[in-house]
Design a protein around this motif. Structure first.
Motif, PDB file in Angstrom:
ATOM      1  N   PHE A 104       0.787  -1.247  -0.076  1.00  0.00           N
ATOM      2  CA  PHE A 104      -0.104  -0.076  -0.016  1.00  0.00           C
ATOM      3  C   PHE A 104       0.828   1.270   0.065  1.00  0.00           C
ATOM      4  CE2 PHE A 104      -3.063  -3.053   1.338  1.00  0.00           C
ATOM      5  CZ  PHE A 104      -4.137  -2.980   0.547  1.00  0.00           C
ATOM      6  N   GLU A 105       2.230   1.051  -0.083  1.00  0.00           N
ATOM      7  CA  GLU A 105       3.217   2.192  -0.077  1.00  0.00           C
ATOM      8  C   GLU A 105       3.236   2.606  -1.578  1.00  0.00           C
ATOM      9  OE1 GLU A 105       6.728   1.309   1.758  1.00  0.00           O
ATOM     10  OE2 GLU A 105       5.867   0.967   3.588  1.00  0.00           O
ATOM     11  N   VAL A 106       2.654   1.640  -2.549  1.00  0.00           N
ATOM     12  CA  VAL A 106       2.849   2.022  -4.041  1.00  0.00           C
ATOM     13  C   VAL A 106       1.410   2.650  -4.473  1.00  0.00           C
ATOM     14  CG1 VAL A 106       3.230   1.058  -6.282  1.00  0.00           C
ATOM     15  CG2 VAL A 106       4.661   0.039  -4.295  1.00  0.00           C
ATOM     16  N   GLY A 107       1.334   3.699  -4.972  1.00  0.00           N
ATOM     17  CA  GLY A 107       0.222   4.224  -5.312  1.00  0.00           C
ATOM     18  C   GLY A 107      -0.245   5.209  -4.579  1.00  0.00           C
ATOM     19  N   GLN A 108      -1.290   6.063  -4.617  1.00  0.00           N
ATOM     20  CA  GLN A 108      -1.964   6.937  -3.810  1.00  0.00           C
ATOM     21  C   GLN A 108      -3.217   6.386  -3.368  1.00  0.00           C
ATOM     22  OE1 GLN A 108      -0.486   9.881  -2.682  1.00  0.00           O
ATOM     23  NE2 GLN A 108       1.249   9.169  -3.730  1.00  0.00           N
ATOM     24  N   TRP A 109      -3.496   6.253  -1.813  1.00  0.00           N
ATOM     25  CA  TRP A 109      -4.719   5.567  -1.413  1.00  0.00           C
ATOM     26  C   TRP A 109      -5.444   6.342  -0.129  1.00  0.00           C
ATOM     27  CZ3 TRP A 109      -5.603   0.468  -2.925  1.00  0.00           C
ATOM     28  CH2 TRP A 109      -4.575  -0.143  -3.772  1.00  0.00           C
ATOM     29  N   ALA A 110      -6.859   6.215  -0.523  1.00  0.00           N
ATOM     30  CA  ALA A 110      -7.454   6.844   0.278  1.00  0.00           C
ATOM     31  C   ALA A 110      -8.394   5.892   1.072  1.00  0.00           C
ATOM     32  CB  ALA A 110      -8.526   8.056  -0.436  1.00  0.00           C
ATOM     33  N   VAL A 111      -9.506   6.012   1.780  1.00  0.00           N
ATOM     34  CA  VAL A 111     -10.527   4.846   2.324  1.00  0.00           C
ATOM     35  C   VAL A 111     -11.624   5.104   1.841  1.00  0.00           C
ATOM     36  CG1 VAL A 111      -8.842   4.559   4.222  1.00  0.00           C
ATOM     37  CG2 VAL A 111     -10.850   6.135   4.454  1.00  0.00           C
ATOM     38  N   ASP A 112     -12.407   3.692   1.584  1.00  0.00           N
ATOM     39  CA  ASP A 112     -13.854   3.886   1.297  1.00  0.00           C
ATOM     40  C   ASP A 112     -14.995   3.933   2.458  1.00  0.00           C
ATOM     41  OD1 ASP A 112     -13.885   1.234   2.145  1.00  0.00           O
ATOM     42  OD2 ASP A 112     -14.165   0.259   0.243  1.00  0.00           O
ATOM     43  N   GLN A 113     -15.990   3.646   2.019  1.00  0.00           N
ATOM     44  CA  GLN A 113     -17.056   3.787   3.260  1.00  0.00           C
ATOM     45  C   GLN A 113     -16.858   2.766   4.273  1.00  0.00           C
ATOM     46  OE1 GLN A 113     -20.272   3.360   0.185  1.00  0.00           O
ATOM     47  NE2 GLN A 113     -20.865   1.549   1.281  1.00  0.00           N
ATOM     48  N   HIS A 114     -16.072   1.583   4.036  1.00  0.00           N
ATOM     49  CA  HIS A 114     -15.784   0.339   4.836  1.00  0.00           C
ATOM     50  C   HIS A 114     -14.599   0.615   5.612  1.00  0.00           C
ATOM     51  CE1 HIS A 114     -19.421  -1.788   3.437  1.00  0.00           C
ATOM     52  NE2 HIS A 114     -19.090  -1.789   2.472  1.00  0.00           N
ATOM     53  N   ASP A 115     -14.005   1.829   5.230  1.00  0.00           N
ATOM     54  CA  ASP A 115     -12.517   2.182   5.813  1.00  0.00           C
ATOM     55  C   ASP A 115     -11.429   1.128   5.467  1.00  0.00           C
ATOM     56  OD1 ASP A 115     -10.987   3.773   7.509  1.00  0.00           O
ATOM     57  OD2 ASP A 115     -10.957   2.518   9.000  1.00  0.00           O
ATOM     58  N   LEU A 116     -11.776   0.778   3.904  1.00  0.00           N
ATOM     59  CA  LEU A 116     -10.776   0.006   3.365  1.00  0.00           C
ATOM     60  C   LEU A 116     -10.007   0.898   2.168  1.00  0.00           C
ATOM     61  CD1 LEU A 116     -12.580  -3.331   2.409  1.00  0.00           C
ATOM     62  CD2 LEU A 116     -10.796  -3.088   3.919  1.00  0.00           C
ATOM     63  N   PRO A 117      -8.807   0.679   2.027  1.00  0.00           N
ATOM     64  CA  PRO A 117      -7.995   1.552   1.049  1.00  0.00           C
ATOM     65  C   PRO A 117      -8.841   1.377  -0.213  1.00  0.00           C
ATOM     66  CG  PRO A 117      -6.314   0.170   2.383  1.00  0.00           C
ATOM     67  CD  PRO A 117      -7.750  -0.275   2.710  1.00  0.00           C
ATOM     68  N   MET A 118      -8.919   2.502  -0.841  1.00  0.00           N
ATOM     69  CA  MET A 118      -9.192   2.476  -2.263  1.00  0.00           C
ATOM     70  C   MET A 118      -8.203   3.546  -3.094  1.00  0.00           C
ATOM     71  SD  MET A 118     -12.934   4.629  -3.139  1.00  0.00           S
ATOM     72  CE  MET A 118     -12.316   6.162  -2.446  1.00  0.00           C
ATOM     73  N   LEU A 119      -7.590   3.035  -4.187  1.00  0.00           N
ATOM     74  CA  LEU A 119      -6.756   3.741  -5.141  1.00  0.00           C
ATOM     75  C   LEU A 119      -7.269   4.895  -5.823  1.00  0.00           C
ATOM     76  CD1 LEU A 119      -3.701   3.103  -6.116  1.00  0.00           C
ATOM     77  CD2 LEU A 119      -4.666   1.834  -8.023  1.00  0.00           C
ATOM     78  N   ASP A 120      -6.491   5.847  -5.418  1.00  0.00           N
ATOM     79  CA  ASP A 120      -7.059   7.198  -5.842  1.00  0.00           C
ATOM     80  C   ASP A 120      -7.383   7.588  -7.344  1.00  0.00           C
ATOM     81  OD1 ASP A 120      -7.490   8.669  -3.358  1.00  0.00           O
ATOM     82  OD2 ASP A 120      -5.494   9.563  -3.487  1.00  0.00           O
ATOM     83  N   ASP A 121      -6.305   7.252  -8.171  1.00  0.00           N
ATOM     84  CA  ASP A 121      -6.678   7.547  -9.652  1.00  0.00           C
ATOM     85  C   ASP A 121      -6.711   6.110 -10.462  1.00  0.00           C
ATOM     86  OD1 ASP A 121      -3.994   6.541  -9.089  1.00  0.00           O
ATOM     87  OD2 ASP A 121      -3.126   7.832 -10.369  1.00  0.00           O
ATOM     88  N   ALA A 122      -7.558   5.329  -9.849  1.00  0.00           N
ATOM     89  CA  ALA A 122      -8.110   4.128 -10.663  1.00  0.00           C
ATOM     90  C   ALA A 122      -9.029   4.427 -11.679  1.00  0.00           C
ATOM     91  CB  ALA A 122      -8.566   3.050  -9.461  1.00  0.00           C
ATOM     92  N   GLN A 123      -9.032   3.609 -12.533  1.00  0.00           N
ATOM     93  CA  GLN A 123     -10.310   3.749 -13.570  1.00  0.00           C
ATOM     94  C   GLN A 123     -11.751   3.859 -12.998  1.00  0.00           C
ATOM     95  OE1 GLN A 123     -10.480   3.192 -17.458  1.00  0.00           O
ATOM     96  NE2 GLN A 123      -8.766   4.571 -16.681  1.00  0.00           N
ATOM     97  N   ALA A 124     -11.829   3.074 -11.899  1.00  0.00           N
ATOM     98  CA  ALA A 124     -13.053   2.840 -11.108  1.00  0.00           C
ATOM     99  C   ALA A 124     -12.770   2.172  -9.679  1.00  0.00           C
ATOM    100  CB  ALA A 124     -14.052   2.113 -12.009  1.00  0.00           C
ATOM    101  N   ASN A 125     -13.415   2.793  -8.749  1.00  0.00           N
ATOM    102  CA  ASN A 125     -13.465   1.892  -7.613  1.00  0.00           C
ATOM    103  C   ASN A 125     -14.669   1.565  -7.200  1.00  0.00           C
ATOM    104  OD1 ASN A 125     -11.683   4.692  -7.327  1.00  0.00           O
ATOM    105  ND2 ASN A 125     -10.466   3.099  -6.301  1.00  0.00           N
ATOM    106  N   LEU A 126     -14.887   0.331  -6.538  1.00  0.00           N
ATOM    107  CA  LEU A 126     -16.002  -0.283  -6.109  1.00  0.00           C
ATOM    108  C   LEU A 126     -16.174  -0.815  -4.749  1.00  0.00           C
ATOM    109  CD1 LEU A 126     -16.806  -3.018  -9.321  1.00  0.00           C
ATOM    110  CD2 LEU A 126     -17.295  -0.582  -9.267  1.00  0.00           C
ATOM    111  N   ALA A 127     -16.926  -0.090  -3.716  1.00  0.00           N
ATOM    112  CA  ALA A 127     -16.997  -0.472  -2.502  1.00  0.00           C
ATOM    113  C   ALA A 127     -18.197  -1.572  -2.598  1.00  0.00           C
ATOM    114  CB  ALA A 127     -17.450   0.472  -1.880  1.00  0.00           C
ATOM    115  N   CYS A 128     -17.660  -2.813  -2.066  1.00  0.00           N
ATOM    116  CA  CYS A 128     -18.544  -4.141  -2.058  1.00  0.00           C
ATOM    117  C   CYS A 128     -18.561  -4.776  -0.737  1.00  0.00           C
ATOM    118  CB  CYS A 128     -18.007  -4.991  -3.211  1.00  0.00           C
ATOM    119  SG  CYS A 128     -17.744  -4.322  -4.853  1.00  0.00           S
TER     120      CYS A 128
END
Length: 166
Positions: A104-128
């Motif tokens: 998780f040190e590679v790339g820029q990460w934020a957190v989703d609604q479940h407090d899981l890492p979500m890649l900032d500049d991905a094509q799309a992010n899905l919280a599931c």
């Protein structure tokens, strides 16, 4: 129609041929993230597809020997991060080029609604949330309901085929 003379049914040949056939199938790359015992865990995956629109759901196939597998079970949240063309290094890191505790040190990460890492500049992010898991051979077929989506402006997916990025 006549049977193809090159078609093989010998189990050993089918296994080798199947591997070769699947290497010819181009796939998008995603990072799947779950909660581990002490920290988030993730893996690079090419075996992800949409399952249904109603309810919105994805299907993810996970090798039972993968480090993320013990963290997956029905009711658990996961994030699915569909990679952009410029994120080869993220794919490589989560494909095993970087130690699990440093991925998780590679790339820029934020957190989703479940407090899981979500890649900032991905094509799309899905919280599931995982709805079901079905073992099959060496893998588990994971069905996850999509609860939230974030899309990037551009559509430039990272594509993987025959052991390389296109």
């Amino acid at each position: 129609m006549a049977e193809s003379p090159d078609l093989t049914a010998d189990p050993a040949d089918v296994s080798v041929g199947f591997r070769g056939a699947m290497r010819r199938l181009a796939s998008g790359v995603a990072i799947v993230v779950a909660r581990g015992d002490d920290a988030p865990v993730g893996m690079a995956a090419t075996s992800i597809t949409s399952l249904t629109m109603d309810p919105p759901a994805v299907l993810v196939c996970v090798n039972q020997s993968a480090g993320i597998h013990p963290s997956l079970s029905p009711g658990c949240p996961i994030s699915v991060n569909i990679l952009s063309r410029h994120q080869r290094e993220v794919s490589a890191a989560f494909g095993g080029a970087v130690a699990r505790e440093r991925r998780f040190e590679v790339g820029q990460w934020a957190v989703d609604q479940h407090d899981l890492p979500m890649l900032d500049d991905a094509q799309a992010n899905l919280a599931c949330t995982i709805d079901s898991m079905t073992p099959f051979g060496t893998h588990s077929i994971v069905v996850a309901r999509v609860e939230a989506v974030r899309l990037s402006e551009s559509v430039e997916p990272l594509i993987y085929q025959d052991g390389a990025y296109l």
